[in-house]
Scaffold this active site. Structure first.
Site, PDB file in Angstrom:
ATOM      1  N   LYS A 152      38.842  46.563  31.794  1.00 20.83           N
ATOM      2  CA  LYS A 152      37.570  45.943  32.175  1.00 20.83           C
ATOM      3  C   LYS A 152      37.205  46.371  33.589  1.00 20.83           C
ATOM      4  O   LYS A 152      37.936  46.073  34.536  1.00 20.83           O
ATOM      5  CB  LYS A 152      37.685  44.421  32.096  1.00 20.83           C
ATOM      6  N   LYS A 173      33.048  39.431  34.683  1.00 22.15           N
ATOM      7  CA  LYS A 173      33.754  38.146  34.716  1.00 22.15           C
ATOM      8  C   LYS A 173      34.880  38.173  35.752  1.00 22.15           C
ATOM      9  O   LYS A 173      35.260  37.130  36.288  1.00 22.15           O
ATOM     10  CB  LYS A 173      34.263  37.779  33.319  1.00 22.15           C
TER      11      LYS A 173
END
Length: 331
Positions: free
Chosen positions: A103, A187
């Site tokens: 990510k 996030k």
């Protein structure tokens, strides 16, 4: 299936374990010789997260790992992906399936990680991403979670999700690659902000952080051509518990320790992602106030040096309250 997992860190070692012990696939686990995470597995047969299944082939031979697999799963630091791909494409891998289980956003270009693979010579039809909530510490205890596989290739994402699913991980088909990748990376930035709140004693502000954070990220996703609501799916909002609240979260811990004037030595992808997102916000004309605050805390503050990290970090976060009053939702 024959699967090679490139990267022996916490996620790489877990994925290798999962694909072999849970799914029964033929698995090769690759790591560079001399790299600490590889050497730990080589010398001990386990790390702090998992025990290496004896059926897994552990190797530092990249050519062997690439040649003897149909699916290549990559789990390394996102900022090292482009350089790593230059090593991979020296071998005949154009027909292989690539799955990114990582990510981040490339800091120097603002590119999504699937774009980095495409620019390295891999067809988008051969690329998928695997993201979503879950901590290894919970998975290895048999605690299940839900995750997402997304790709521009509809058949590929369905094939992977259907074949990777188990009672431990329920997979969903993603339907917005831009939103899935940006949401998953962003996030981690929110995780750092949450850690600052924890370390400064402003825990009650994590509720507004979640609400405004998802809206901020959705706005960026939309400006980039994705779907606003992707920010409210598993890749982003659905991953908040494991990122904004969990003691296992590296990004939350990074922010918490920064607020205490201390440095967290393990990888926190949100640091460079904040820098990349700031760049994307400027390019697309999108206001990203939380991202800007995290960027300032990570790169412009003196929290580490001042010895008064909480005050330094919270002064940055509290600037958000000086912003002009506006409607909660503006589309």
């Amino acid at each position: 299936m024959k699967i090679s997992v490139l990267g022996c860190g916490r996620w790489g070692s877990f994925i290798a374990w999962y694909q072999c012990a849970v799914k029964g696939n033929q698995v090769i686990s690759w790591g560079p010789e001399g790299e600490p995470s590889y050497e730990v597995l080589k010398n001990n047969g386990r790390n702090e997260y998992v025990e290496l299944d004896k059926r897994i082939t552990l190797t530092c031979d990249l050519e062997y790992a690439l040649k003897n697999s149909d699916i290549i799963i990559i789990s390394i630091s996102s900022q090292g992906l482009r350089g790593f791909m230059q090593k991979i494409i020296k071998y005949p891998v154009q027909d292989k399936i690539f799955v990114l289980c990582m990510k981040g956003i490339e800091e120097s270009t603002g590119k999504r990680l699937s774009q980095v693979l495409t620019e390295s010579g891999i067809s988008p039809e051969k690329i998928a991403v695997w993201v979503g909530p879950g901590h290894i510490q919970a998975f290895v205890q048999g605690i299940p979670n839900c995750m997402v596989i997304d790709s521009e290739n509809e058949q590929l994402k369905r094939f992977l999700a259907d074949n990777f699913k188990s009672n431990l991980i329920r997979f969903y088909y993603g339907n917005d690659l831009i939103g899935t990748e940006i949401g998953a990376a962003a996030k981690n930035v929110l995780g750092i902000a949450a850690g600052v709140l924890d370390g400064s004693g402003y825990v009650s502000l994590k509720g507004p952080l979640m609400a405004r954070g998802a809206y901020e990220v959705g706005t960026l996703i939309q400006a980039m051509g994705g779907r606003f609501m992707s920010a409210y799916g598993l890749a982003h909002l659905g991953d908040y518990e494991t990122t904004l609240f969990s003691p296992y979260s590296h990004n939350r811990r990074y922010g918490e320790m920064m607020a205490q004037g201390k440095k967290f030595e393990k990888l926190a992808e949100g640091v460079m992602t904040a820098k990349a997102m700031k760049k994307l916000g400027e390019e697309h004309g999108v206001e990203l106030p939380i991202t800007e605050a995290v960027y300032e805390a990570c790169f412009l503050s003196h929290a580490f040096e001042s010895g008064d990290g909480a005050k330094e970090c919270m002064n940055i976060i509290l600037k958000l309250f000086d912003r002009a009053t506006r409607s909660e939702f503006e589309f």
